[in-house]
Design a protein around this motif. Structure first.
Motif, short mmCIF file in Angstrom:
data_model
loop_
_atom_site.label_atom_id
_atom_site.label_comp_id
_atom_site.label_asym_id
_atom_site.label_seq_id
_atom_site.Cartn_x
_atom_site.Cartn_y
_atom_site.Cartn_z
N TRP B 39 0.86 -1.18 0.00
CA TRP B 39 0.00 0.00 0.00
C TRP B 39 0.90 1.23 0.00
CZ3 TRP B 39 -5.39 0.53 0.48
CH2 TRP B 39 -6.11 -0.66 0.69
N ILE B 40 0.42 2.28 -0.63
CA ILE B 40 1.05 3.57 -0.40
C ILE B 40 -0.07 4.55 -0.04
CG2 ILE B 40 3.06 3.28 -1.90
CD1 ILE B 40 1.64 5.08 -3.96
N THR B 41 0.31 5.58 0.68
CA THR B 41 -0.64 6.66 0.95
C THR B 41 -0.03 7.92 0.34
OG1 THR B 41 -2.03 7.71 2.60
CG2 THR B 41 0.23 7.27 3.25
N VAL B 42 -0.88 8.78 -0.17
CA VAL B 42 -0.40 9.94 -0.91
C VAL B 42 -1.04 11.21 -0.34
CG1 VAL B 42 -0.17 10.98 -3.21
CG2 VAL B 42 -0.23 8.49 -2.97
N ASP B 43 -0.22 12.22 -0.10
CA ASP B 43 -0.72 13.53 0.31
C ASP B 43 -0.76 14.43 -0.91
OD1 ASP B 43 -0.98 13.04 3.09
OD2 ASP B 43 1.19 13.15 3.28
N ALA B 44 -1.70 15.35 -0.93
CA ALA B 44 -1.81 16.28 -2.04
C ALA B 44 -2.09 17.66 -1.47
CB ALA B 44 -2.92 15.85 -2.98
N ALA B 45 -1.23 18.62 -1.76
CA ALA B 45 -1.39 19.94 -1.17
C ALA B 45 -0.82 21.03 -2.06
CB ALA B 45 -0.73 19.98 0.21
N ILE B 46 -1.15 22.25 -1.70
CA ILE B 46 -0.59 23.44 -2.34
C ILE B 46 0.10 24.22 -1.23
CG2 ILE B 46 -1.14 25.58 -3.57
CD1 ILE B 46 -3.71 24.06 -4.56
N SER B 47 1.39 24.47 -1.38
CA SER B 47 2.13 25.09 -0.28
C SER B 47 3.21 26.01 -0.83
CB SER B 47 2.79 24.00 0.57
OG SER B 47 3.84 23.40 -0.17
N ASN B 48 3.89 26.69 0.07
CA ASN B 48 5.06 27.46 -0.33
C ASN B 48 6.30 26.60 -0.19
OD1 ASN B 48 3.90 29.93 -1.04
ND2 ASN B 48 3.71 30.51 1.10
N GLU B 49 6.43 25.97 0.98
CA GLU B 49 7.60 25.14 1.22
C GLU B 49 7.31 23.71 0.82
OE1 GLU B 49 9.81 27.34 4.90
OE2 GLU B 49 8.01 26.22 5.36
N LEU B 50 8.37 23.03 0.43
CA LEU B 50 8.24 21.65 -0.03
C LEU B 50 8.79 20.69 1.02
CD1 LEU B 50 9.61 22.31 -3.60
CD2 LEU B 50 7.24 21.83 -3.03
N PHE B 51 8.13 19.69 1.40
CA PHE B 51 6.75 19.32 1.07
C PHE B 51 5.97 19.42 2.38
CE2 PHE B 51 9.24 17.30 -2.21
CZ PHE B 51 8.48 17.47 -3.35
#
Lengths: 170, 268
Positions: B39-51
């Motif tokens: 399994w993998i889990t994935v985050d999805a976001a919009i940010s200034n700093e990575l990640f």
């Protein structure tokens, strides 16, 4: 039935196979950490272009009760990239259980292919260890093949491996 | 007076650009996996700093996962919180999976009774939501795509197929076979054709804890290809953007294309 082979004949037949001997010793260091797991370890021989001649040993949690032993094989990163992801484990005569701290001998059979027919050239013995919730270490011992005189080649680990010694005898 | 007007104009021009300066990304929990299934889990976001999750979640509308056989795989446990969205994928068969969030939207600006208005939405709502009396209407199409990859066992190629829509990455070096100190080659495509002279920006994650961004900039060649030698292991954010007039919606005069990939580079 027993076949009695005259002494002289057996010597000649066996001579090419017995021409060289190789021994590998790997030290797993004793570590003082809160949570200790025995490292996964792989040892293999590489050609100058990094392709792998053969895997000599693969120690992992092959009897994991949940069948999850192979889940962490990818942590032996270079071995996983060069060999692991393209083969089925366990590998006959290569895979075994993880080992406790101490010095362990890894047999190198020079009478069987591909090592029995190892072409002349420069090679590298690579030993890689990865420990769950611990670190990873990769040691390399370059050697030229074939050898003319007995050699003791050594690499010293810093974290996950102790001394790795390759003895080559003509 | 002139100065003020110039400042206002600059503000208007810069506004969309500033909005895009935030970085959108997908972050997989692992990209190289072993075992029979995983399994993998994935985050999805919009940010200034990575990640880091510190600005907005990336909405999962437009999410698609292509499995090793080139077929679509359904995500599980999708949710969107204050700062991030998340989803899981069960990798049931060996090979490479491509995860993508692709979006096609419209931006419009117009005037009503001399007052400047902006609109953002879907093509089908354009004529409904913009009043009939709108003047100086300009419509811009925006096509963007965010991708990442994960591999169970040996890497495979089927999932790497491109869609032929918008700006896309066609890997030459397998994207789950990236190692520090080694060169990787890729090709950038627009609508399936080579995208020459496009600047590609590459930033390693973890910039919160270092003083310099360490951005790597490369420009694609005539055949759309570019190469990067990874200086260090880490999770990298790769971004490219382009504009052209090849809109697929009648009223739009300009098309803005964006592409982002998250790529993991392992230590040698």
């Amino acid at each position: 039935m027993r076949v009695i082979v005259p002494f002289g004949v057996s010597l000649i037949l066996a001579a090419p196979a017995l021409a060289f001997e190789a021994e590998l010793e790997v030290e797993i260091p004793q570590l003082s950490v809160a949570e200790y797991h025995r490292p996964y370890l792989a040892a293999w021989i590489e050609r100058p272009d990094r392709s792998v001649v053969t895997t000599l040993a693969l120690w992992y949690d092959l009897d994991n009760p949940k069948g999850e032993g192979d889940k962490w094989l990818k942590d032996i990163r270079q071995w996983w990239r060069r060999v692991g992801r393209d083969v089925e484990v366990p590998i006959d005569g290569v895979t075994s259980a993880t080992r406790a701290p101490g010095t362990h001998a890894i047999g190198i059979d020079l009478t069987e292919p591909p090592l029995a027919r190892l072409p002349e050239g420069d090679y590298t013995l690579v030993v890689e260890a990865a420990r769950e919730v611990g670190g990873r270490e990769l040691l390399k011992i370059p050697f030229a093949w074939p050898i003319a005189s007995p050699q003791t080649l050594k690499a010293e680990g810093k974290n996950e491996l102790g001394d790795v010694v390759l003895e080559l005898k003509p | 007076m002139t100065v003020i007007r110039l400042a206002t104009a600059l503000f208007l021009v810069l506004l969309p650009a500033t909005a895009q300066a935030h970085r959108a990304w997908l972050l997989p929990s692992a990209t190289v996996l072993s075992g029979d299934e995983a399994w993998i889990t994935v985050d999805a976001a919009i940010s200034n700093e990575l990640f880091y999750f510190e600005h907005h979640p990336l909405l999962l509308e437009g999410l698609s996962i292509v499995g090793p056989k080139g077929t679509e795989i359904a995500p599980q446990n999708e949710s969107t919180g204050k700062y991030r969205s998340t989803f899981d994928i069960e990798l049931k068969e060996p090979g490479t999976y491509k995860l993508a969030v692709a979006g096609d939207g419209l931006f419009a600006s117009y005037e009503v009774n001399g007052e400047r208005k902006r609109w953002r939405g879907k093509p089908e709502n354009l004529s409904k939501e913009i009043p009939d009396g709108a003047e100086k209407l300009t419509v811009t199409q925006s096509q963007r795509r965010l991708e990442t990859y994960a591999t169970l066992g040996a890497p495979s190629k089927e999932a790497l197929e491109t869609t032929g829509k918008g700006l896309e990455l066609a890997p030459i070096t397998h994207p789950n076979d990236l190692f520090a100190g080694e060169e990787a080659q890729f090709k950038l495509l627009v609508d399936g054709e080579p995208a020459p002279n496009v600047e590609v920006s590459i930033i390693r994650g973890g910039n919160r804890y270092r003083d310099t961004l360490g951005e790597i900039k490369v420009t694609t060649g005539e055949d759309g290809s570019f190469a990067v030698t990874w200086p260090e292991p880490g999770m990298y954010w790769l971004e490219a953007s382009a504009t052209d007039g090849k809109t697929t919606i009648d009223k739009a005069t300009e098309r803005r294309l964006g592409y982002v990939a998250t790529l993991e580079v392992l230590p040698e």
